[in-house]
Design a protein around this motif. Sequence first.
Motif, PDB file in Angstrom:
ATOM      1  N   SER A  80      19.060  33.329  29.732  1.00 39.75           N
ATOM      2  CA  SER A  80      17.600  33.334  29.656  1.00 39.75           C
ATOM      3  C   SER A  80      17.097  32.466  28.499  1.00 39.75           C
ATOM      4  O   SER A  80      15.939  32.094  28.474  1.00 39.75           O
ATOM      5  CB  SER A  80      17.088  34.765  29.508  1.00 39.75           C
ATOM      6  N   THR A 115      19.446  48.788  35.560  1.00 40.09           N
ATOM      7  CA  THR A 115      18.943  47.467  35.887  1.00 40.09           C
ATOM      8  C   THR A 115      18.902  47.347  37.393  1.00 40.09           C
ATOM      9  O   THR A 115      19.764  47.860  38.086  1.00 40.09           O
ATOM     10  CB  THR A 115      19.868  46.397  35.301  1.00 40.09           C
ATOM     11  N   SER A 116      17.903  46.653  37.839  1.00 39.68           N
ATOM     12  CA  SER A 116      17.731  46.503  39.284  1.00 39.68           C
ATOM     13  C   SER A 116      18.992  45.919  39.903  1.00 39.68           C
ATOM     14  O   SER A 116      19.690  45.106  39.305  1.00 39.68           O
ATOM     15  CB  SER A 116      16.553  45.586  39.562  1.00 39.68           C
ATOM     16  N   SER A 132      14.861  39.103  34.410  1.00 37.95           N
ATOM     17  CA  SER A 132      15.898  40.129  34.432  1.00 37.95           C
ATOM     18  C   SER A 132      16.107  40.715  33.047  1.00 37.95           C
ATOM     19  O   SER A 132      16.244  41.936  32.880  1.00 37.95           O
ATOM     20  CB  SER A 132      17.211  39.532  34.930  1.00 37.95           C
ATOM     21  N   THR A 133      16.149  39.843  32.038  1.00 43.51           N
ATOM     22  CA  THR A 133      16.352  40.305  30.668  1.00 43.51           C
ATOM     23  C   THR A 133      15.214  41.223  30.242  1.00 43.51           C
ATOM     24  O   THR A 133      15.444  42.286  29.653  1.00 43.51           O
ATOM     25  CB  THR A 133      16.443  39.107  29.703  1.00 43.51           C
ATOM     26  N   VAL A 157      19.075  42.316  39.709  1.00 43.52           N
ATOM     27  CA  VAL A 157      19.418  41.750  38.407  1.00 43.52           C
ATOM     28  C   VAL A 157      20.934  41.701  38.247  1.00 43.52           C
ATOM     29  O   VAL A 157      21.515  40.688  37.864  1.00 43.52           O
ATOM     30  CB  VAL A 157      18.769  42.575  37.275  1.00 43.52           C
ATOM     31  N   ARG A 158      21.583  42.827  38.562  1.00 46.44           N
ATOM     32  CA  ARG A 158      23.041  42.882  38.454  1.00 46.44           C
ATOM     33  C   ARG A 158      23.682  41.838  39.353  1.00 46.44           C
ATOM     34  O   ARG A 158      24.589  41.107  38.958  1.00 46.44           O
ATOM     35  CB  ARG A 158      23.540  44.258  38.904  1.00 46.44           C
ATOM     36  N   ILE A 162      12.435  38.461  42.208  1.00 45.45           N
ATOM     37  CA  ILE A 162      13.756  37.938  41.844  1.00 45.45           C
ATOM     38  C   ILE A 162      14.597  37.773  43.115  1.00 45.45           C
ATOM     39  O   ILE A 162      15.250  36.752  43.328  1.00 45.45           O
ATOM     40  CB  ILE A 162      14.496  38.880  40.873  1.00 45.45           C
ATOM     41  N   GLY A 198      13.445  49.114  39.557  1.00 46.33           N
ATOM     42  CA  GLY A 198      14.488  48.259  40.096  1.00 46.33           C
ATOM     43  C   GLY A 198      14.620  48.291  41.602  1.00 46.33           C
ATOM     44  O   GLY A 198      15.450  47.587  42.159  1.00 46.33           O
ATOM     45  N   PRO A 210      11.425  43.015  40.953  1.00 42.20           N
ATOM     46  CA  PRO A 210      12.741  42.775  41.539  1.00 42.20           C
ATOM     47  C   PRO A 210      12.673  42.076  42.897  1.00 42.20           C
ATOM     48  O   PRO A 210      13.567  41.299  43.221  1.00 42.20           O
ATOM     49  CB  PRO A 210      13.346  44.182  41.681  1.00 42.20           C
ATOM     50  N   TYR A 233      22.306  39.183  40.564  1.00 45.79           N
ATOM     51  CA  TYR A 233      21.962  37.857  40.070  1.00 45.79           C
ATOM     52  C   TYR A 233      22.945  37.434  38.981  1.00 45.79           C
ATOM     53  O   TYR A 233      23.381  36.291  38.916  1.00 45.79           O
ATOM     54  CB  TYR A 233      20.524  37.881  39.562  1.00 45.79           C
ATOM     55  N   LEU A 281      23.299  36.992  31.958  1.00 43.66           N
ATOM     56  CA  LEU A 281      21.879  36.778  32.228  1.00 43.66           C
ATOM     57  C   LEU A 281      21.076  36.665  30.940  1.00 43.66           C
ATOM     58  O   LEU A 281      20.228  35.788  30.791  1.00 43.66           O
ATOM     59  CB  LEU A 281      21.313  37.935  33.059  1.00 43.66           C
TER      60      LEU A 281
END
Lengths: 288, 386, 267
Positions: free
Chosen positions: C37, A115-116, C243-244, A119-120, C227, C207, C224, A122, C33
Amino acid sequence: MTRATRRWRGAGYVLPLVVFLTALFLVPLVQLLRLSFNPVDAYNAALPGFTLSHYGRVLTEPYFYGALLHTLLTAVLVAVLCVLLAYPAAYLLAGRRPGTLRTVLFVIVISPLLTSVVVRTYGWVVLLSGNGVVNRVLVGSGLIDQPAQLLTSYPAVVVSVTHVLLPFAIIPLTTALGGLDHNLHRASQTLGAGPVRTFLRVTVPLSLPGVVTGALIVFALAMGIYITPLLVGGVTEPLAGIRVYDQVTTVFDYPVAAALSFALLVITLLSTTLLGGAFRIWERRLYG
Amino acid sequence: MSGAGHVEIDDLTAGYDGARILDLDHLSIHRGEFLSILGPSGCGKTTLLNCVAGFVEPTGGRIVIDGDDVTALPPYRRGLGLVFQNYALFPHMTVADNVAYGLKVRRLGKAEVAERVGEALRLVNLEDFAGRRPRQLSGGQQQRVAIARALAIRPAVLLLDEPLSNLDAKLRREMRVELRTIQRRIGTTMVFVTHDQEEALSLSDRVAVMNAGRIEQLGTPDEVYRRPATRFVAQFIGAANVLEGTVTAAGLLDAGGILVGAGTLRPGSRAVVAIRPERIRLDDAAAPAADGTGAGGTVGYRAFAGDAWHVEVHTASGRTITVQVADTGGGVADPPGAGTAVTLRWDPSDVIILDRDARDPDGDRGGDPAQAAHRAADRDPDGGGP
Amino acid sequence: MAKVLRYDRGIRLLGGLLACGVFLFLLAPLAVLVISSFSPTTSMAFPPSGASLRWYGEVLSSPDWLVSFQLSGLLVLYVVPTTVVIGTLAAYGLTQGDFPGRKLIQALALSPLMVPEIITALGLLYYFHGVGLINTIPGLWLAHSLVALPFVVRAVMVSAAGLDPTPERAATSLGASRLRVFLTVTLPLLRPGIIAGAVLAAVTSLGEVAVSALVAGANTTTVPLRIFSAVQFQLDPSMAVVSTLLMTASVVVMVVADRFARISEAL
C-alpha cells in the motif's frame, strides 16, 4: 409458577431470533428448494409445475457433477491441511498463559477473520501473481527459469482457501488443548513416558474432539466457499460454488443453480452428520 | 550430610529470586517408611513434591535417590510413582490400560504386563473393573486405580499429592486404612503430602511439618504432637494455647496473669509454652490452687461437638484460652454455661516448653537466629500470642 | 510456580518453529498488502521500489471509494444493534431457558454458519428479487445481519452459559421486577459476551462479500465489494491501501474490545 409455564421459561427471549431466521433464512431456503423443482421456459424463467430435470442435469452433466466431486475432494483436502497446520499453532497458543504475547498470537490467528475475505484473497493474488513474491523467490533461487502461472492454478486455490479457513480449525483445537488436564501429562511422564510418547498417547487422543470439530467446520465452509477460489482460481475453476455463481450471474439459470446448491447442501450435511455421528459413537465407546 | 537414607534432599531451594517457595536444609527419607509432609496451603509442600517428581526445577540443592543424583533428570527417568489429587486417570483408556501404561512404556512382554496389571488391581481390590473406563468409576475407585497405576511400575518412592482430599469424609477414612494396609504389604516408601493433620498423624511413620518453605519439625506422629518443637507446630497440630511471658522469682511463668509451672525456668527470663486444650481442667472459681498455678476466668462460649465440649474462657487479662472437655455421656462433666466464673488448671507435666529463653539465641534449641526470627514472625493474630 | 524443567527443549523448539511457520503463513498475505500500500508506482511488484503515501491520497480523494466507505460504515451502525439485540436475547433464552424445541432452535440459530455460503447467498438473491430488496441498503442490512447473527449468538452464549443465577435471585428477592433484573443484573453480567459479539458483528459486516456480491448492485457497492470487482480487472496499490485501512480498523476495534472483554474466550 405452575409446571406448564415453567416448561416455557425463556421461550420469549428466542422469539425475535426465530422470527428473523424464519423470514430471512428458512423461507428463502424453502423458496429456493421449490424453485429447484420448477420447470423453465426458453429464457430460463421459472414456470409453475414440478420437474426433476434440473436435478437430472446436475447428476448427469459432468460440468455439474464433476464440480460437486471436485468440491468434495477439495473440501476434504483443505480440512486435512487445516487440521495439520492448526495443530502446532493451537498447541503453542494453548500452552501460553494469558498475557501480551498470547493476545498478539491470538490476534494473528483471528486476523484472517477480522479482514474481509477479499482482502485476504487479494493478498494471495499479490503474492502469487506473475511478478509476485513467490515467483521472484522461485526464479531467484533458480528453481524455475521464468515466472510460473501460479494464480489460476489449483494449488493456489487450495493454499488460499486453506489460509482463509485455518482460523476455524485453530480456535476449537486451542479450546480442546487448553482444556486438557495438565496432570495427565505429568502422570504420563511419571510413568516413564517421554515428551513424544506423552504427546502421541495422551495429548493427541484427548484433543481429537477439537480436531473433529475443527475439521467439520472447515469442511462445511470449504464446500460452499466461492469468493476466494473465484479470485485466485478464476471462473473456470470447477468448484460447485463458482458454478452456482456462474449460472446466476452469466447464464441466469436460477433453477439449475438452485438444484446444484441443494445437491451441494445435501452432500455437505450428509458428510458432516455421518462423520460427526461416527465420531460421537466412537467417542462414547472410548470414554464409556 | 547425606547418609544411608533412601532419599536424601540437601539444601533444596526453589522459587523466583527474592520469593523463595522452598528453602530446605536437609530431609532424609528412610526406605520403606510412610512419611507425611504436613503444612498449610502455600507452605511449599507441593513445590517440594514437584521438585522430587521433577516438575519443578530447583534453584539450588540436590535430590539423591538410592545414591543417584536425580536433580537434573526429567520426570520420566526418575522411576517414581505419583498419585494426583484429581487422580489424573487417562479418560480414553480402560482401567487395565491405565495401569498398563507405565509397563508398556518399559517395553515389558505382553504376559508380564498382564500379570503385573492383575497384581496391581488385586492390590486395590479392583480386579473386576479392569475393562471399565475411569468415567464409570466412583471417586474412591478412581483413586485406587491411580494408586494401582503408580505402583505397577514398582516405583522407588510413591509420592501422593493430597490424594484423599477430593473424597467425602467416610470414604477418606476407609481409604486411609486401605492405603496404610497396602503400604505395609508391599513396603514401598511413600511420601504423602497433606494439609490434614489427622490424616498425617494417623497414617505416617514420620511427619515433616512444613511452614514457609522450611521443615519446622520432623518426627513420629506422637513426637510432633506431644513435643512440638516450635510455636507453629504446636498451633498447627492440635491448636495448642501458646503462652508467652516472664519467669517470676518463684520459677513460674507469668503470661499476663496466667501462672504456669513448667519445671526449671530461669527467673527473669522470657519463655514460651504451650498447653493443649484437652489438657486443661475447669474447676470451681472458689477452689484454691495448691501450687499457685492456673488462672481465673469467665466462660465466654461453649459448644457441644459430640465427643467433647469446646469451651472458650476469657481470663482477667483479656486472653482467650480454649479448653476441650471430653463428654462423659451422663452429663456429669459438662462445662458450666457462658458467664460462669471458673478456674483453669493443668498438670505441670502437660506444659510444653517451646522456648526456654526467648531472648537468648544460644538456648538449648533453635540456635539459628533466622529460625528464631522466623518463629517470631509466624505469631498469628487470633489463636496465638498474648 | 518455579520454572518447569526444560528437559524437552528440542521438541518444544521444533513445535515452536512449526507454529511460527503457521503464524507466518497466516500473516504473509496481509503483511504483503500493508507493504504494497506504500508503493510509489502503479506496479504491484513486491517489494515496492520505495515508500510513499501517494495511493492513500488517491483513495481518500476518490469519490467512489468515499461513497463505499460511508455505505460500509452505515451498515455497521445498522447491523450491530440489530444482531446484538436479537442475539443477546436468544443466547440468554437458549442457555437459561427451558422449553420444548430448545435444542432445535439452538441448531437453527447457528445453522447459517454451517450452510455453504453460496446457498445462503442464492436463497437471499431469489427471495430479495421477489420483495424488491436487491440493490438496496435495507437488503444489505438484513443480509449482513443474517450472516453476523450466529457469531453474536455464539459469543453471548459463552457468557450466558457461565452465568451465576444467584445475583438474579438476589435482585428478585430485593423486590426488582423481571425487566429490572434483566437490565440491571443480567445484561451487565453478559457484557463480555455482548462486546465480543458486537465486535464480531461489526467485523463480519465490514468484510461481507459472499452474500453481498449477489444481493448488492451498482448503487450499493460496499468497500469489500469494490475491492472484489477491482481485483478481477486490475491490480494497483489503491486496493492495497483500502485493504490496509479496513484491516487497521478491524484490528483496532478488536484490540480495544479485548481490553474490556476476553474475546479470545468467546469464539
